[in-house]
Design a protein around this motif. Sequence first.
Motif, mmCIF file in Angstrom:
data_model
loop_
_atom_site.group_PDB
_atom_site.id
_atom_site.type_symbol
_atom_site.label_atom_id
_atom_site.label_comp_id
_atom_site.label_asym_id
_atom_site.label_seq_id
_atom_site.Cartn_x
_atom_site.Cartn_y
_atom_site.Cartn_z
ATOM 1 N N GLY B 56 0.810 -1.210 0.000
ATOM 2 C CA GLY B 56 0.000 0.000 0.000
ATOM 3 C C GLY B 56 0.836 1.249 0.000
ATOM 4 N N MET B 57 0.157 2.370 -0.018
ATOM 5 C CA MET B 57 0.845 3.641 0.123
ATOM 6 C C MET B 57 -0.065 4.670 0.759
ATOM 7 S SD MET B 57 1.157 5.013 -3.818
ATOM 8 C CE MET B 57 2.388 6.235 -3.350
ATOM 9 N N MET B 58 0.549 5.657 1.349
ATOM 10 C CA MET B 58 -0.203 6.727 1.979
ATOM 11 C C MET B 58 0.371 8.056 1.523
ATOM 12 S SD MET B 58 -0.409 7.660 6.015
ATOM 13 C CE MET B 58 0.075 9.336 6.411
ATOM 14 N N THR B 79 -3.476 -5.897 -2.468
ATOM 15 C CA THR B 79 -2.880 -7.228 -2.348
ATOM 16 C C THR B 79 -1.610 -7.344 -3.183
ATOM 17 O OG1 THR B 79 -4.317 -7.937 -4.137
ATOM 18 C CG2 THR B 79 -5.087 -8.345 -1.898
ATOM 19 N N ARG B 80 -1.281 -6.273 -3.901
ATOM 20 C CA ARG B 80 -0.076 -6.253 -4.742
ATOM 21 C C ARG B 80 0.535 -4.847 -4.611
ATOM 22 N NH1 ARG B 80 -2.450 -3.118 -8.751
ATOM 23 N NH2 ARG B 80 -4.646 -3.099 -8.205
ATOM 24 N N PRO B 219 -2.663 -11.969 0.930
ATOM 25 C CA PRO B 219 -2.051 -12.457 -0.313
ATOM 26 C C PRO B 219 -1.917 -13.973 -0.258
ATOM 27 C CG PRO B 219 -0.772 -10.682 0.647
ATOM 28 C CD PRO B 219 -1.806 -11.042 1.650
ATOM 29 N N GLU B 220 -2.105 -14.603 -1.402
ATOM 30 C CA GLU B 220 -2.050 -16.068 -1.428
ATOM 31 C C GLU B 220 -0.659 -16.571 -1.071
ATOM 32 O OE1 GLU B 220 -3.604 -17.241 -5.215
ATOM 33 O OE2 GLU B 220 -5.515 -16.208 -4.788
ATOM 34 N N VAL B 401 4.558 0.823 1.173
ATOM 35 C CA VAL B 401 4.955 -0.512 1.622
ATOM 36 C C VAL B 401 5.294 -1.297 0.366
ATOM 37 C CG1 VAL B 401 4.210 -2.632 2.739
ATOM 38 C CG2 VAL B 401 3.549 -0.413 3.689
ATOM 39 N N ILE B 402 6.550 -1.611 0.222
ATOM 40 C CA ILE B 402 7.058 -2.152 -1.042
ATOM 41 C C ILE B 402 8.105 -3.216 -0.765
ATOM 42 C CG2 ILE B 402 6.669 -0.112 -2.490
ATOM 43 C CD1 ILE B 402 9.501 0.797 -1.827
ATOM 44 N N ALA B 403 8.396 -4.019 -1.776
ATOM 45 C CA ALA B 403 9.560 -4.897 -1.687
ATOM 46 C C ALA B 403 10.789 -3.995 -1.591
ATOM 47 C CB ALA B 403 9.635 -5.780 -2.925
ATOM 48 N N PRO B 404 11.812 -4.372 -0.833
ATOM 49 C CA PRO B 404 12.972 -3.487 -0.690
ATOM 50 C C PRO B 404 13.542 -3.099 -2.057
ATOM 51 C CG PRO B 404 13.141 -5.344 0.815
ATOM 52 C CD PRO B 404 11.954 -5.618 -0.066
#
Lengths: 277, 598
Positions: B56-58, B79-80, B219-220, B401-404
């Motif tokens: 997500g993001m804010m 979810t992505r 997330p699955e 919120v992200i993958a590094p």
Amino acid sequence: MNEHPAPKRKASDYKSEVKPVWCPGCGDYHVLLSLTRMLAASGTPPEQVAVISGIGCSSRIPAYTNCYGFHGVHGRSLALAAGLKVARPDLTVLVMSGDGDGFSIGGNHFLHACRRNIDITYVVMDNQVYGMTKGQPSPTTDPEWDSALAPGGTGIRPFQPLVIALASGANFVARAFSGQPNETARIIHEAVMHPGFSFVQVMSPCVTFRPEQAAWKDAVHPAPVEATDDPARAARRIMTDDGFNIGVLYRGDRPVFDPHSGAEPVPLSALERSFAL
Amino acid sequence: MGRHEEKASFDAAGAAAVGERPRDSVCIAILGSGGAGALTTGGLLLEAAARRGLYGMMTRSVGPQIRGGEAAAFVRLATRPVACMADRFDAVIAIDWRRADRFADELALDAESLLIGDPGKPGDAAAAPVPESLARSGARVVDIAFADLAAAVPGGRENMVALGLAAGLVGIAAEELDGLIAKRLGAKGTAAVEASRAGCAQGLAAAAVLPVRFPLPRPEAEPGPRWRITGNQAAGLGAVQGGVRFAAAYPITPATEVLEWLAPALRRLGGTLVQAEDELASINMIIGASFGGVPALTATSGPGLALMVESLGLAVASEVPIVVVDVMRGGPSTGIPTKSEQSDLNIAVMGCHGDAPHVVVAPLSVGDCRLTTQWAVHLAETLQTVAVVLSDQFLGQSQAVIAPPEPEDFGTRRKVLPRTVEGYRRYELVGDSISPMALPGITGGQYTADGLTHGENALPSSRASDHRAQLDKRAAKLVQADYGAHWAEIEGEGDIAILCWGSLAGAAREAAERLAEAGAPVRLVALRLLAPLRTEALVEALGHRRVLVVEQSHSGQFLNYLRGSGALTGETRSLRRPGPLPIRPGEIAAAVQEWRRS
């Protein structure tokens, strides 16, 4: 300033082969001589010295030395020198400026350089005129001085750089006269050796636009009393003297600006950890 | 505007036609007047969702007040990974409605949206109904008495009730919030933690009565490691990754966080940050530090960049590497300091007097602020020039919120004079036009760096031949440089190309994804390198497609820049709007479809 005991150097070792653009008889020739003599006396290798300037007649001086130099934009030499000295504390950093560059367009940086108290030396060649643009009044020009840009004079009270420096926190304040190169070299040397921000106003006549300044050589005299460590007393003396007292006028002992933590650097991964969820 | 070109307008029906994907993403605005804690609530909601495995993001929208003004957190949970806000808000949660009217322009609502808030009781200072500007969207209004619910628990605060309600709305459970509260508020003591938990419980219970909720599935697959980071922090990280060890700074919204992150970071890395008296000083301080051999950077916004421009030219002319991060805000003049716009392109690319070629790059997402800033340091250092990074308030102040984000090993090394030399010429005309730089301390390397036109020996010269030779040299080194694949992100195939730069890449990519899913694919070209423009490569990437140029500026700065460069050879349309309203993915998709129909 870092001491370099090894080989004995001459003033000429610090001079480049570039011919100055200055008018014959300009006071700045003597400032250049004082600078190179002072550097020779210090023994600092030329490659360990950086001479930083802005724009104007005086600011041409770095290329006339055999040191590292930076001839930057108008008014910003103190900021450039501050960045250099913080990044490279091993260097001896001198800033060479004029009354227009230093007190007008660069006035704000002057206040904050005094306040910040980085270990650099600021030499302003003051001839009370913009020479390079051919004769306009500067912040230190008398209010009555007639010129094309200000017919009949500016009517504005001159700027008092030494007092401003004291009020802003400079750690060393002196006045010199370019016509006394040995004395000027001695004063600049002491300024360089003194920790923190040192300010030297060098009265340096402009023979072309202010020929009346030829009389300065007869007007100057050594300051009648020893330098003080009380800025209020120093300011009072400067505000009440005849403007021709030569010598060191104030020596302070404020702590020198040092933003280095001195701690062992951490790896980048230590910074990344704060982002991990 | 030409015959084949018109300003596309927002077509809500068109956006709906290409289908916003339901329920793999939820968009919520949390509002409050002074001190209500809307931004804190938004940040905690984002973190709670992240702990659940969501992305997500804010983004934040605040008024000009230092304290006590209106504030809004716009939170998108998905979810992505997501890189922009959605087309519309599923819900607005107003701790109170008093100043909500000021956000009306920024809140895209419809009849499916929820307006959840506390109207207060008649006579209360905080009492205010849903403003007409929001109600007229037809969204369903749900009154929740946040104040009463908070008052029912000892030490309860309305924003914690709102957090509980928002969590309930997206399907975050009480125990998931409890862990977060203990972590974030533990330092305030047991009583504060208990009060917050109880407040959240009130909100969660209230969520049960909402007419509709938008639960997001977990997330699955188990998500890998993730970061919560802002673009301004990521830019700071990229800077030190690139080797920056000196920064000079003058505070300015919305760039200050770059500097506030760098100040302690540089100290820990053995570097330094100096707070300057103004931007004229900060730019010159970094030139001084870099002249001394230490890679150096400053961060600012439009007004500061305007003050720095003269000295950008100095760094170009004297070939001293520096990096300037410009976190753009609404302009001109003081503009809208707290909100985003892509309107510093002209000054960044063309602001200098004289011919002063330099590098301008733009990060394409919050996480990409890391790579792009690191790349900027690399280009500045290796090409001995100025690199400007055009970030913006949207990227800089958004938490994602992200993958590094991965750094890259560019092998950054300034070409420095290695040892004692004789007959050194600082600006010697060498094959790659990048002459070795002497650093103070190197015997025989002494030279005076100069903004005056100079010859190869660094001495001032007003000769036409020297002027021309050095202009050629400084232009050639940028042209000859290897920019690799980073100059743009090019994806997809289709009859139309969406061409954008910087932060708009997020919305443009989402539009392209939706169009592809709808069987109407496009090519996406998002420029990271704005100057020097890779004109030939860009012409090739666009091919013979019609080109929709998307940008957040009033005058079409990007469009005009591309036109002047000769990169636009075919039919072109412009989709543009000044800040601070974002251009949303649905609008871009709709503009593409509308063009295809016409």
